[in-house]
Design a protein around this motif. Structure first.
Motif, PDB file in Angstrom:
ATOM      1  N   GLU A  52      36.583  57.117  -5.597  1.00 39.99           N
ATOM      2  CA  GLU A  52      37.280  57.945  -6.674  1.00 39.99           C
ATOM      3  C   GLU A  52      38.023  56.740  -7.252  1.00 39.99           C
ATOM      4  OE1 GLU A  52      37.000  60.807  -7.533  1.00 39.99           O
ATOM      5  OE2 GLU A  52      36.228  62.078  -6.166  1.00 39.99           O
ATOM      6  N   CYS A  53      38.522  56.005  -6.681  1.00 40.33           N
ATOM      7  CA  CYS A  53      39.619  55.009  -7.404  1.00 40.33           C
ATOM      8  C   CYS A  53      38.491  53.911  -8.172  1.00 40.33           C
ATOM      9  CB  CYS A  53      40.096  53.995  -6.146  1.00 40.33           C
ATOM     10  SG  CYS A  53      41.036  52.600  -6.951  1.00 40.33           S
ATOM     11  N   GLU A  54      37.385  53.555  -7.834  1.00 45.94           N
ATOM     12  CA  GLU A  54      36.569  52.854  -8.556  1.00 45.94           C
ATOM     13  C   GLU A  54      36.069  53.607  -9.982  1.00 45.94           C
ATOM     14  OE1 GLU A  54      34.561  49.996  -5.249  1.00 45.94           O
ATOM     15  OE2 GLU A  54      33.638  52.090  -5.410  1.00 45.94           O
ATOM     16  N   CYS A  60      38.297  54.699 -17.270  1.00 47.33           N
ATOM     17  CA  CYS A  60      39.099  53.849 -17.881  1.00 47.33           C
ATOM     18  C   CYS A  60      38.536  53.181 -18.857  1.00 47.33           C
ATOM     19  CB  CYS A  60      40.503  53.520 -17.083  1.00 47.33           C
ATOM     20  SG  CYS A  60      41.764  52.978 -17.980  1.00 47.33           S
ATOM     21  N   TYR A  61      37.892  52.183 -18.192  1.00 41.65           N
ATOM     22  CA  TYR A  61      37.144  51.001 -19.103  1.00 41.65           C
ATOM     23  C   TYR A  61      36.426  51.531 -20.056  1.00 41.65           C
ATOM     24  CZ  TYR A  61      38.275  47.345 -15.838  1.00 41.65           C
ATOM     25  OH  TYR A  61      38.862  46.337 -15.062  1.00 41.65           O
ATOM     26  N   ASN A  62      35.637  52.747 -19.920  1.00 42.18           N
ATOM     27  CA  ASN A  62      34.721  53.345 -20.924  1.00 42.18           C
ATOM     28  C   ASN A  62      35.396  53.777 -22.185  1.00 42.18           C
ATOM     29  OD1 ASN A  62      32.541  52.627 -19.301  1.00 42.18           O
ATOM     30  ND2 ASN A  62      32.292  54.657 -18.332  1.00 42.18           N
ATOM     31  N   GLU A 102      43.471  48.391 -14.748  1.00 47.33           N
ATOM     32  CA  GLU A 102      43.309  47.826 -13.217  1.00 47.33           C
ATOM     33  C   GLU A 102      44.251  48.041 -12.318  1.00 47.33           C
ATOM     34  OE1 GLU A 102      42.836  43.665 -13.991  1.00 47.33           O
ATOM     35  OE2 GLU A 102      40.905  43.908 -15.071  1.00 47.33           O
ATOM     36  N   HIS A 103      43.825  48.265 -11.002  1.00 49.26           N
ATOM     37  CA  HIS A 103      44.587  48.747 -10.026  1.00 49.26           C
ATOM     38  C   HIS A 103      44.074  48.515  -8.773  1.00 49.26           C
ATOM     39  CE1 HIS A 103      43.270  52.742  -9.541  1.00 49.26           C
ATOM     40  NE2 HIS A 103      43.166  52.841 -10.618  1.00 49.26           N
TER      41      HIS A 103
END
Length: 262
Positions: A52-54, A60-62, A102-103
């Motif tokens: 889920e994190c990935e 977000c990147y998209n 990023e996190h």
């Protein structure tokens, strides 16, 4: 199993893209099983492909990519002074946007999507490995085939006597019938094709020729590899999961069509 080599390489290995969209039933399977667990060294296992994190980071990147594209579209030609300055500013802007996504992803992040992968034993049969390479190098270099199997995995999952058929085929002229190479082995086809297509019939994959190819490959497998493949039939899997599981096996050996004889 006289034509097993030809049928195995004719089998269409598009399971993941085709079987999931053509007639898979929705319910959980209740089919044949080789037991609850395959031998530890040879198995097909579930694993998490995306957490889920990935997925959150990728989403977000998209989203940020759209804003970056808009920024760069306004810059014009990057080869002139203004364009170069504008692109540099956009790149800095995009870097800051991406950094905001990023996190850290911790190991206990829930899984968003699961897949299957084939785990092969460390030990390989050296004679089978060399025979496999010799045949498919012949197919590739002399006969124009454009793909090679993962002979390293074939040598870990197939019966040693298959080496004899590979060596025989490596000596054939392009276009020759290899039936006699396989007939001499005396291997007995399995029932993998009937078992698969009896549970989850698929009009694209489950043709008579492909069912026979599944059966032939089943007869070539070491007992522990056969058990690992049949672990795909364990209860609780849907047809989509069954075909995904089987695809993990076939992608591990990458037996793709060749044009050695046609």
């Amino acid at each position: 199993m006289a034509n097993s080599g030809m049928r195995a390489r004719l089998l269409v290995f598009a399971l993941a893209s085709s079987a999931l969209t053509l007639g898979c039933v929705a319910g959980a399977l209740d089919g044949p099983s080789a037991g609850d667990a395959a031998p530890a060294e040879t198995r097909i296992e579930r694993y998490c492909t995306v957490t889920e994190c990935e997925r959150e980071i990728q989403t977000c990147y998209n989203g940020k990519s759209y804003h970056c594209d808009v920024c760069r579209e306004t810059c014009g030609d990057p080869s002139d002074d203004y364009g170069a300055y504008c692109w540099a500013e956009c790149n800095d802007y995009c870097d800051s946007l991406y950094r905001s996504c990023e996190h850290p992803c911790w190991s206990d992040s829930p899984c968003a999507h699961e897949g299957f992968r084939m785990i092969v034993p460390e030990h390989s049969d050296a004679e089978l490995l060399q025979a496999c390479k010799a045949f498919f190098e012949h197919a590739n270099n002399d006969c124009g085939a454009d793909d090679l199997p993962f002979c390293s995995n074939v040598s870990r999952l197939y019966r040693p006597e298959v080496a004899k058929a590979f060596r025989c085929e490596a000596q054939l002229a392009c276009g020759s019938d290899a039936a006699s190479c396989w007939a001499e082995l005396g291997l007995v086809p399995g029932t993998l094709g009937e078992d698969l297509c009896g549970l989850c019939n698929n009009g694209y994959v489950c043709t008579p020729e492909n069912i026979a190819a599944f059966d032939d490959i089943d007869g070539m497998l070491l007992p522990e590899a056969h058990d690992a493949v049949y672990s795909c039939f364990s209860s609780g899997k849907t047809c989509s999961e069954l075909w995904d599981c089987m695809d993990a096996f076939y992608q591990s050996i990458k037996l793709m069509p060749t044009n050695l004889r046609w």
